[in-house]
Design a protein around this motif. Structure first.
Motif, PDB file in Angstrom:
ATOM      1  N   PHE A  21      48.418  42.625  26.432  1.00  0.00           N
ATOM      2  CA  PHE A  21      47.131  43.280  26.629  1.00  0.00           C
ATOM      3  C   PHE A  21      46.609  42.951  28.025  1.00  0.00           C
ATOM      4  O   PHE A  21      46.866  41.854  28.549  1.00  0.00           O
ATOM      5  N   ILE A  22      45.843  43.885  28.597  1.00  0.00           N
ATOM      6  CA  ILE A  22      45.164  43.647  29.877  1.00  0.00           C
ATOM      7  C   ILE A  22      43.726  44.151  29.762  1.00  0.00           C
ATOM      8  O   ILE A  22      43.490  45.289  29.345  1.00  0.00           O
ATOM      9  N   LEU A  23      42.800  43.289  30.127  1.00  0.00           N
ATOM     10  CA  LEU A  23      41.385  43.688  30.180  1.00  0.00           C
ATOM     11  C   LEU A  23      40.922  43.609  31.620  1.00  0.00           C
ATOM     12  O   LEU A  23      40.957  42.543  32.234  1.00  0.00           O
ATOM     13  N   LEU A  24      40.492  44.754  32.157  1.00  0.00           N
ATOM     14  CA  LEU A  24      39.973  44.821  33.518  1.00  0.00           C
ATOM     15  C   LEU A  24      38.458  44.704  33.488  1.00  0.00           C
ATOM     16  O   LEU A  24      37.788  45.358  32.677  1.00  0.00           O
ATOM     17  N   GLY A  25      37.908  43.886  34.389  1.00  0.00           N
ATOM     18  CA  GLY A  25      36.468  43.780  34.539  1.00  0.00           C
ATOM     19  C   GLY A  25      36.075  44.097  35.966  1.00  0.00           C
ATOM     20  O   GLY A  25      36.428  43.360  36.884  1.00  0.00           O
ATOM     21  N   GLY A  26      35.367  45.191  36.167  1.00  0.00           N
ATOM     22  CA  GLY A  26      35.028  45.634  37.513  1.00  0.00           C
ATOM     23  C   GLY A  26      33.573  45.379  37.865  1.00  0.00           C
ATOM     24  O   GLY A  26      32.671  45.761  37.117  1.00  0.00           O
ATOM     25  N   GLY A  27      33.348  44.738  39.025  1.00  0.00           N
ATOM     26  CA  GLY A  27      31.999  44.486  39.518  1.00  0.00           C
ATOM     27  C   GLY A  27      31.752  45.183  40.840  1.00  0.00           C
ATOM     28  O   GLY A  27      32.602  45.923  41.350  1.00  0.00           O
ATOM     29  N   ALA A  28      30.599  44.913  41.425  1.00  0.00           N
ATOM     30  CA  ALA A  28      30.189  45.592  42.660  1.00  0.00           C
ATOM     31  C   ALA A  28      31.174  45.350  43.798  1.00  0.00           C
ATOM     32  O   ALA A  28      31.387  46.225  44.642  1.00  0.00           O
ATOM     33  N   GLY A  29      31.784  44.159  43.838  1.00  0.00           N
ATOM     34  CA  GLY A  29      32.735  43.861  44.897  1.00  0.00           C
ATOM     35  C   GLY A  29      33.958  44.741  44.867  1.00  0.00           C
ATOM     36  O   GLY A  29      34.612  44.960  45.899  1.00  0.00           O
ATOM     37  N   LEU A  30      34.298  45.267  43.693  1.00  0.00           N
ATOM     38  CA  LEU A  30      35.449  46.166  43.572  1.00  0.00           C
ATOM     39  C   LEU A  30      35.174  47.483  44.292  1.00  0.00           C
ATOM     40  O   LEU A  30      35.989  47.956  45.092  1.00  0.00           O
ATOM     41  N   SER A  31      34.018  48.084  44.006  1.00  0.00           N
ATOM     42  CA  SER A  31      33.691  49.348  44.672  1.00  0.00           C
ATOM     43  C   SER A  31      33.526  49.156  46.176  1.00  0.00           C
ATOM     44  O   SER A  31      33.916  50.011  46.972  1.00  0.00           O
ATOM     45  N   ALA A  32      32.941  48.017  46.574  1.00  0.00           N
ATOM     46  CA  ALA A  32      32.804  47.741  48.006  1.00  0.00           C
ATOM     47  C   ALA A  32      34.173  47.646  48.663  1.00  0.00           C
ATOM     48  O   ALA A  32      34.390  48.184  49.761  1.00  0.00           O
TER      49      ALA A  32
END
Length: 281
Positions: A21-32
């Motif tokens: 399994f893989i769980l991705l957690g995306g925050g503001a730094g990802l879009s930046a």
């Protein structure tokens, strides 16, 4: 002793390949890191009239500016939403992340609101945008739980903006209570969680239950300390309690984590696109 960059890349690659399994957690730094930045040249080139008239300094703080009228407020927000939600196409970083996990059992939880995951190919039923979505408006007082697609209205607002104002007839009004409308963002306790939000919340919790105790990789991407209780702290906690879990953290500013997880964490402070590309190759 600090491990070399290549050693960490190899460990991350091996961990992902061996995960069930893989769980991705995306925050503001990802879009930046993907190029959707809220300051600097991207801000000054797109908001020059607003900067001159109101002294705005960046897109994030501009969202809290006390505009005098709704015509002025929605002129700003229409440009903000248009630029970040509709004008921005799928970015390479998000598309690479999709290619990295698409053959695994995966899920995404994100505090970002620009729909980059879905644009990059992630099925919408596997992406929980827990803090809202720029593509929708809601009643500012949350008088009912329906969201309203705003694409056509936003584009008309941008086209008809004059001197940082939209025509009064374009100011959105709640069709139920007649009050003001807001972008669907978690900025106060009136945030609308519609039926779809609850469906995705259940899907997220089902994924957590299905993967509990299993070989899972938590990939945390650009998550800081603005809302750490949504992604950062839960990922740390789940890594700690699952002997089969590993945490991959990509964060140039805050790579630190629980000391108890140090042997289960692979941290990167290097440029995010380069790291993802290296893990893929």
């Amino acid at each position: 002793m600090n491990e070399t960059y290549q050693t960490r890349v190899d460990k991350a690659k091996q961990a992902i390949e061996g995960a069930d399994f893989i769980l991705l957690g995306g925050g503001a730094g990802l879009s930046a890191a993907a190029g959707i930045v809220y300051s600097g040249k991207r801000f000054t080139e797109n908001f020059a009239p607003f900067i001159e008239k109101y002294g705005l300094t960046d897109m994030y703080l501009s969202g809290f500016y006390p505009f005098r009228t709704q015509e002025e407020r929605w002129s700003y927000w229409a440009k903000h939403i248009s630029l970040n939600r509709y004008e921005a196409g799928a970015t390479k970083l998000y598309m690479d992340l999709f290619n990295l996990v698409k053959d695994k059992k995966y899920f995404v939880i994100s505090t970002n609101v620009e729909s980059q995951f879905v644009k990059a190919g992630f099925p919408s039923e596997k992406v929980f945008e827990i803090q809202g979505n720029y593509g929708y408006h809601q009643c500012a007082k949350g008088c009912h739980d329906k969201l309203y697609d705003n694409e056509l209205l936003v584009k008309e607002m941008v086209e008809k903006t004059v001197d940082c104002k939209i025509p009064s007839e374009l100011v959105p009004k709640c069709p139920v209570c007649g009050g003001e409308m807001d972008p669907n963002l978690r900025i106060n306790h009136y945030f609308v969680q519609d039926e779809r939000w609850y469906e995705l919340n259940k899907s997220y919790n089902d994924f957590l239950q299905d993967s509990e105790g299993k070989k899972i990789i938590y990939i945390e991407l650009g998550v800081g300390f603005n809302t750490p209780g949504i992604i950062r702290y839960p990922f740390e906690k789940m890594t700690y309690y699952n002997k089969n879990a590993r945490l991959i953290r990509l964060n140039k500013d805050h790579p630190e984590g629980l000391e108890e997880n140090i042997d289960k964490t692979i941290a990167f402070t290097e440029e995010m696109q380069a790291v993802v590309s290296a893990i893929m190759n």
